[in-house]
Motif scaffolding. Structure first.
Motif, PDB file in Angstrom:
ATOM      1  N   ARG A   1       9.001  71.630  98.130  1.00  0.00           N
ATOM      2  CA  ARG A   1       9.806  72.638  98.834  1.00  0.00           C
ATOM      3  C   ARG A   1       9.986  73.892  97.983  1.00  0.00           C
ATOM      4  NH1 ARG A   1      14.237  72.018 102.828  1.00  0.00           N
ATOM      5  NH2 ARG A   1      16.044  73.271 102.334  1.00  0.00           N
TER       6      ARG A   1
ATOM      7  N   ARG B   1       6.870  83.959  97.661  1.00  0.00           N
ATOM      8  CA  ARG B   1       7.229  85.187  96.942  1.00  0.00           C
ATOM      9  C   ARG B   1       5.999  85.936  96.455  1.00  0.00           C
ATOM     10  NH1 ARG B   1      11.401  82.198  94.336  1.00  0.00           N
ATOM     11  NH2 ARG B   1      10.146  82.088  92.460  1.00  0.00           N
TER      12      ARG B   1
ATOM     13  N   GLY C   1       3.248  85.913  98.250  1.00  0.00           N
ATOM     14  CA  GLY C   1       2.469  86.244  99.450  1.00  0.00           C
ATOM     15  C   GLY C   1       1.504  85.148  99.885  1.00  0.00           C
TER      16      GLY C   1
ATOM     17  N   ASP D   1      10.222  72.420 105.859  1.00  0.00           N
ATOM     18  CA  ASP D   1      11.113  73.467 106.391  1.00  0.00           C
ATOM     19  C   ASP D   1      10.676  74.857 105.956  1.00  0.00           C
ATOM     20  OD1 ASP D   1      12.596  71.397 107.380  1.00  0.00           O
ATOM     21  OD2 ASP D   1      14.253  71.605 105.970  1.00  0.00           O
ATOM     22  N   VAL D   2       9.924  74.943 104.873  1.00  0.00           N
ATOM     23  CA  VAL D   2       9.575  76.251 104.317  1.00  0.00           C
ATOM     24  C   VAL D   2       8.066  76.363 104.081  1.00  0.00           C
ATOM     25  CG1 VAL D   2      11.786  76.877 103.278  1.00  0.00           C
ATOM     26  CG2 VAL D   2      10.251  75.333 102.049  1.00  0.00           C
ATOM     27  N   ALA D   3       7.294  75.621 104.864  1.00  0.00           N
ATOM     28  CA  ALA D   3       5.838  75.651 104.715  1.00  0.00           C
ATOM     29  C   ALA D   3       5.194  76.226 105.967  1.00  0.00           C
ATOM     30  CB  ALA D   3       5.304  74.249 104.453  1.00  0.00           C
ATOM     31  N   HIS D   4       3.991  76.763 105.788  1.00  0.00           N
ATOM     32  CA  HIS D   4       3.248  77.294 106.931  1.00  0.00           C
ATOM     33  C   HIS D   4       2.728  76.149 107.798  1.00  0.00           C
ATOM     34  CE1 HIS D   4       0.969  80.270 109.125  1.00  0.00           C
ATOM     35  NE2 HIS D   4      -0.141  79.577 108.950  1.00  0.00           N
TER      36      HIS D   4
ATOM     37  N   ARG E   1      12.068  86.667 106.665  1.00  0.00           N
ATOM     38  CA  ARG E   1      11.405  85.781 105.698  1.00  0.00           C
ATOM     39  C   ARG E   1      12.346  85.428 104.533  1.00  0.00           C
ATOM     40  NH1 ARG E   1       5.661  85.273 104.045  1.00  0.00           N
ATOM     41  NH2 ARG E   1       5.391  85.291 101.799  1.00  0.00           N
TER      42      ARG E   1
ATOM     43  N   VAL F   1      14.239  81.788 103.471  1.00  0.00           N
ATOM     44  CA  VAL F   1      14.215  81.169 102.139  1.00  0.00           C
ATOM     45  C   VAL F   1      15.643  80.899 101.659  1.00  0.00           C
ATOM     46  CG1 VAL F   1      13.751  81.665  99.715  1.00  0.00           C
ATOM     47  CG2 VAL F   1      11.959  82.011 101.419  1.00  0.00           C
TER      48      VAL F   1
ATOM     49  N   SER G   1      17.139  77.959 103.318  1.00  0.00           N
ATOM     50  CA  SER G   1      16.617  76.692 102.786  1.00  0.00           C
ATOM     51  C   SER G   1      17.362  76.275 101.527  1.00  0.00           C
ATOM     52  CB  SER G   1      15.110  76.798 102.513  1.00  0.00           C
ATOM     53  OG  SER G   1      14.831  77.387 101.257  1.00  0.00           O
TER      54      SER G   1
ATOM     55  N   LYS H   1      17.729  74.705 108.195  1.00  0.00           N
ATOM     56  CA  LYS H   1      16.437  75.031 108.774  1.00  0.00           C
ATOM     57  C   LYS H   1      16.555  76.372 109.504  1.00  0.00           C
ATOM     58  CE  LYS H   1      14.942  70.267 109.754  1.00  0.00           C
ATOM     59  NZ  LYS H   1      15.983  69.534 108.990  1.00  0.00           N
TER      60      LYS H   1
ATOM     61  N   GLY I   1       7.378  83.452 109.445  1.00  0.00           N
ATOM     62  CA  GLY I   1       6.865  82.172 109.939  1.00  0.00           C
ATOM     63  C   GLY I   1       6.314  81.283 108.842  1.00  0.00           C
ATOM     64  N   ASP I   2       5.899  81.900 107.728  1.00  0.00           N
ATOM     65  CA  ASP I   2       5.347  81.107 106.614  1.00  0.00           C
ATOM     66  C   ASP I   2       6.387  80.208 105.963  1.00  0.00           C
ATOM     67  OD1 ASP I   2       3.030  82.488 107.030  1.00  0.00           O
ATOM     68  OD2 ASP I   2       3.206  83.768 105.260  1.00  0.00           O
ATOM     69  N   VAL I   3       7.650  80.530 106.128  1.00  0.00           N
ATOM     70  CA  VAL I   3       8.714  79.786 105.442  1.00  0.00           C
ATOM     71  C   VAL I   3       9.812  79.343 106.411  1.00  0.00           C
ATOM     72  CG1 VAL I   3       8.397  80.676 103.103  1.00  0.00           C
ATOM     73  CG2 VAL I   3       9.683  82.025 104.765  1.00  0.00           C
ATOM     74  N   ALA I   4       9.431  79.162 107.668  1.00  0.00           N
ATOM     75  CA  ALA I   4      10.411  78.749 108.680  1.00  0.00           C
ATOM     76  C   ALA I   4      10.060  77.369 109.229  1.00  0.00           C
ATOM     77  CB  ALA I   4      10.448  79.763 109.821  1.00  0.00           C
ATOM     78  N   HIS I   5      11.071  76.682 109.717  1.00  0.00           N
ATOM     79  CA  HIS I   5      10.842  75.367 110.315  1.00  0.00           C
ATOM     80  C   HIS I   5      10.140  75.515 111.659  1.00  0.00           C
ATOM     81  CE1 HIS I   5      11.571  71.130 110.958  1.00  0.00           C
ATOM     82  NE2 HIS I   5      12.127  71.386 112.113  1.00  0.00           N
TER      83      HIS I   5
ATOM     84  N   HIS J   1       8.143  90.094  94.678  1.00  0.00           N
ATOM     85  CA  HIS J   1       8.525  89.549  95.987  1.00  0.00           C
ATOM     86  C   HIS J   1       7.581  90.152  97.026  1.00  0.00           C
ATOM     87  CE1 HIS J   1      12.403  87.851  94.564  1.00  0.00           C
ATOM     88  NE2 HIS J   1      12.351  88.857  93.707  1.00  0.00           N
ATOM     89  N   LEU J   2       6.566  89.391  97.375  1.00  0.00           N
ATOM     90  CA  LEU J   2       5.569  89.886  98.335  1.00  0.00           C
ATOM     91  C   LEU J   2       5.832  89.263  99.706  1.00  0.00           C
ATOM     92  CD1 LEU J   2       2.435  89.755  96.009  1.00  0.00           C
ATOM     93  CD2 LEU J   2       4.105  91.591  96.333  1.00  0.00           C
ATOM     94  N   TYR J   3       5.452  90.009 100.755  1.00  0.00           N
ATOM     95  CA  TYR J   3       5.881  89.615 102.103  1.00  0.00           C
ATOM     96  C   TYR J   3       4.803  88.901 102.912  1.00  0.00           C
ATOM     97  CZ  TYR J   3       9.436  93.108 100.840  1.00  0.00           C
ATOM     98  OH  TYR J   3      10.412  93.828 100.192  1.00  0.00           O
ATOM     99  N   GLY J   4       3.605  88.729 102.312  1.00  0.00           N
ATOM    100  CA  GLY J   4       2.573  87.990 103.043  1.00  0.00           C
ATOM    101  C   GLY J   4       1.997  88.748 104.221  1.00  0.00           C
TER     102      GLY J   4
END
Lengths: 358, 358
Positions: A21, A29, A31, A47-50, B21, B25, B28, B33, B46-50, B334-337
Motif C-alpha cells: 500500500r 508521487r 507518476g 485501495d490505492v492501486a491502479h 489524487r 492518498v 488512505s 477508501k 484513478g491511479d490511487v482510488a478504490h 510530486h508528479l501527477y501521472g
C-alpha cells in the motif's frame, strides 16, 4: 532494463499488505501506476492501486498476465514461492533479484552468507534432528532460540530454549520444519539500517533507527539511534557490503544488535521495512519512494533526515487510541485500512515528528 | 452527519485531477477508501482510488449510484454544475456545503460577500454591458481587469484593460459571458492562508505562504511568507471570519494581496489549494489530510509547521527537469501521472525542504 522507467509506466507489486500500500502511494508521487498481485481478497494496497489481480501464487496464467501488464516487478515480502518467481521472470525483471530472495528466505543460508562476508552474527547451527540440537546446545549453550529456517516473521515459528529440558518440546513445536538454533546475543539495544542500492551500484542509507520490540513485534523506532559516530559508520559500511555482495536493487532492512564487541547482524529483509516507516515524516524521499526509485532505475535520494522522528506501531486494539492520537500535535497517522483489529495485527503506525527548536 | 466516519468508510470525490489524487492518498493514510467521479477518461486520481466512475455531470443515474456507494461527498474544484449537486445531496452530505460553492462560483457574489464581512477587496463592478463597463472604468480607473463571473481559473477568462480603448475588445473577448471589472491593487507581494474548519466549528490554519505567479499560474509558494506578526494574525483572523460566515467544512484557500494599507482578499477557493502543497513536506498533517479530517468529522491537525518549504510547480515542459530534480538533495517530487505535458498544464510540483541548522 537499466534505462530509467518513465512516469506513466506500471510497477507490479507482489503482496497487497501495508507495505504494498505504501509502496503504491510512493509510486504515485513519481507518476507511476501500480498493479498489485495478491491471493487474499480486498488487500489494503488495492485501495490505492491502479489494478489488482486476486489469484494464488500457483495460478501460472494469472502470474503471466500480471507480468505482461507491468514494466517491472517488485514485492513487499520475501516468502514468494520459487515456482511463481520462475514464471514471472520469464516476462519482466524482478527487483530485488532472485539471489537476495534465495539468501533471505532461509535463516541458515542468510547467516552463512553474512558470516562469509566477515560480519558478526549470533552463533548458529543447522538443526536437522534432535541429535544435532543436543550437540548444538552443548556448544552454543542455553538460553538459545530454535527457529524454522523459512517462513518466520514477527516472532512466529520460534521457540525459546532456556534449559536442556526445553529442547525436545521446542523441536516438536516446529513440527518437523527444517530448523536453525541461534545463540543469544548480549546486546544493549537494537538498531537497523534502511539501505538502498540502484542498478548502477549507487548505495544510499537512511540514518540508523533504534528499535524496541514487544512480544516479538516491533513497537517503536526512534531516530537518531543511540550510536557513536564510529558505530554509525560501521552500520552503513556493513549494509553497503551486504547490498553490494548481492548485486542488490531496492531497499533492504538490516537489523543490528548493538553490543560491547561491535555490531552484530540479526537479520536482513529484502524489502521496505517496518523500522523505516519513520522516513515518511523525516525525509524528503522516504524508504518507499527510495525503493521505487531503485526499482525503476531513478537516482536515489541521499537519505538525508530533515527531522527527528519516533515511529510507533499500532497493533490490534491500539486502534481505540486513534481518536486521541488524531488530536496529538506533530503526530502523523498512517492507517492501513484493515477491517479487523485482530491481536498482534499491524493496523497502522504513527510518526511523531520532533520539531527543531529554533 | 456529525459523528466521525470510521476507517473503512468511503469518501466520494468529484473531480479526478491532481487535487483529487492527493486527497485520495491522504484519505488512505487515515484508512479511508475513495471513489472518484470524473467525466474524463483515465483521471490522475484513478491511479490511487478504490473506485472510479467515468460519467458526465448530466448523468443523473451515475450520480445517484456514485452517491449511494459513498459515505460523504467532497470535491476538488468549485465549478460543479448546480443540477448535479441537487441530485447528489439527496443521497449524501456534500462538504464543503452548497453556500460555499454558491459564493465562490461567482466572482461578483464572492466580492460582495467579502465586502459584507468588512474585508478589503479590489474595487469591483458588475459589468452586464458596455455602458456599465464604461461607467465602471470611469470610476475604478485603468489599468483594470475584466473577468468572467464564472468558470475562470489560472488566468483564463480574463482580459486586461490598460486604456479606455481596450474596453470594447476586452468585453468582446468574453463572448457575452457575465462579467466583473476589478481594479488593480497596489500590492508588494501575494500570500495565502490555507484554513480548515470542522463541522463542530473548530478552525485551524497553516502558516501563510508567499506566492509568486508566472503567466497567471502559481509558480512558487515559500513558507514562511514575508509578513509581520500582526499581518500573520490578521490573515488568520480574516480566514476564520470567512469560514465561520459560510459555516464551512473542509479546507479553503484564501489568496491575499499584501499592501501598505493592510491585507486585501484576492479570491477564495473552497477546496485544497495549490499554494498549500508545501504542507505535504512541512507538516505532520498536510492540507489534503486536513480536508479529509474535516469532511469525515475527525479532529483537525493544528497546522503546525516542522520545516520551512519552498514549493515550485512543474508546468508543461518543466517535466524535462525531473531527472535533475530527482538528484537534488532535500527535494520532494510530486508528479501527477498526466500523460501529455501540454503548455500551461500542471504536471507536478516539488517541495524543497529547508532543514533546520542544528
Amino acid at each position: 532494463m537499466t534505462d530509467p522507467l518513465q512516469p506513466g509506466a506500471t510497477i507490479g507489486i507482489l503482496g497487497g499488505g501495508q507495505l504494498g500500500r505504501m509502496l503504491s502511494v510512493a509510486a504515485s508521487r513519481l507518476g507511476f501506476k501500480t498493479h498489485i498481485f495478491e491471493p487474499g481478497a480486498n488487500p489494503p494496497a488495492g485501495d490505492v492501486a491502479h489494478m489488482v489481480t486476486t489469484a494464488p501464487y500457483e495460478d501460472e496464467a494469472a502470474l503471466a498476465a500480471f507480468a505482461a501488464s507491468v514494466d517491472v516487478i517488485t514485492y513487499e515480502f520475501e516468502n514468494i514461492p520459487t515456482a511463481a518467481l520462475d514464471v514471472l521472470e520469464q516476462h519482466r525483471p524482478i527487483r530485488p533479484g532472485r539471489e537476495a530472495l534465495r539468501v533471505s528466505q532461509d535463516r541458515l543460508t542468510e547467516k552463512a552468507f553474512l558470516q562469509d562476508l566477515g560480519l558478526q552474527t549470533a552463533p548458529f547451527a543447522d538443526i536437522p534432528d534432535q541429535v544435532a540440537l543436543d550437540a548444538a546446545l552443548a556448544e552454543i549453550g542455553a538460553p538459545a532460540i530454535l527457529k524454522t529456517r523459512r517462513f518466520g516473521y514477527d516472532g512466529k515459528g520460534q521457540a525459546r530454549i532456556m534449559t536442556a529440558e526445553d529442547a525436545a518440546p521446542a523441536l516438536a513445536s516446529l513440527a518437523g520444519a527444517p530448523a536453525i538454533l541461534e545463540g543469544f546475543v548480549n546486546f544493549t539495544h537494537e538498531a537497523s539500517v534502511i539501505a538502498a542500492r540502484s542498478p548502477s551500484g549507487e548505495v544510499a542509507c537512511f540514518d540508523p533507527g533504534e528499535n524496541v520490540h514487544r512480544d516479538g513485534i516491533l513497537h517503536t523506532t526512534t531516530v537518531p539511534a543511540r550510536l557513536s559516530q564510529s558505530q554509525r559508520m560501521d552500520a552503513v559500511l556493513m549494509a553497503a557490503k551486504i547490498l553490494n555482495a548481492l548485486d542488490y536493487v531496492g531497499v533492504m532492512g538490516v537489523e543490528l544488535f548493538v553490543t560491547p564487541k561491535g555490531l552484530v547482524v540479526n537479520e536482513i529483509a529484502p524489502r521496505v521495512h517496518n523500522s523505516g516507516h519513520w522516513t515518511q515524516n523525516g525525509c524528503a524521499v522516504d524508504q518507499f519512494e527510495q525503493h521505487i526509485r531503485a526499482v525503476v532505475s531513478w537516482p536515489l535520494g541521499d537519505g538525508q533526515r530533515h527531522s527527528d522522528v519516533v515511529m510507533e506501531n499500532l497493533i490490534g486494539d491500539d486502534v481505540i487510541r486513534i481518536p486521541e492520537l488524531a488530536r496529538e500535535r506533530d503526530c502523523a497517522l498512517h492507517l492501513y485500512g484493515k477491517a479487523d483489529a485482530k491481536p498482534g495485527r499491524k493496523m497502522g503506525h504513527i510518526n511523531r515528528v520532533i520539531r527543531a527548536q529554533k
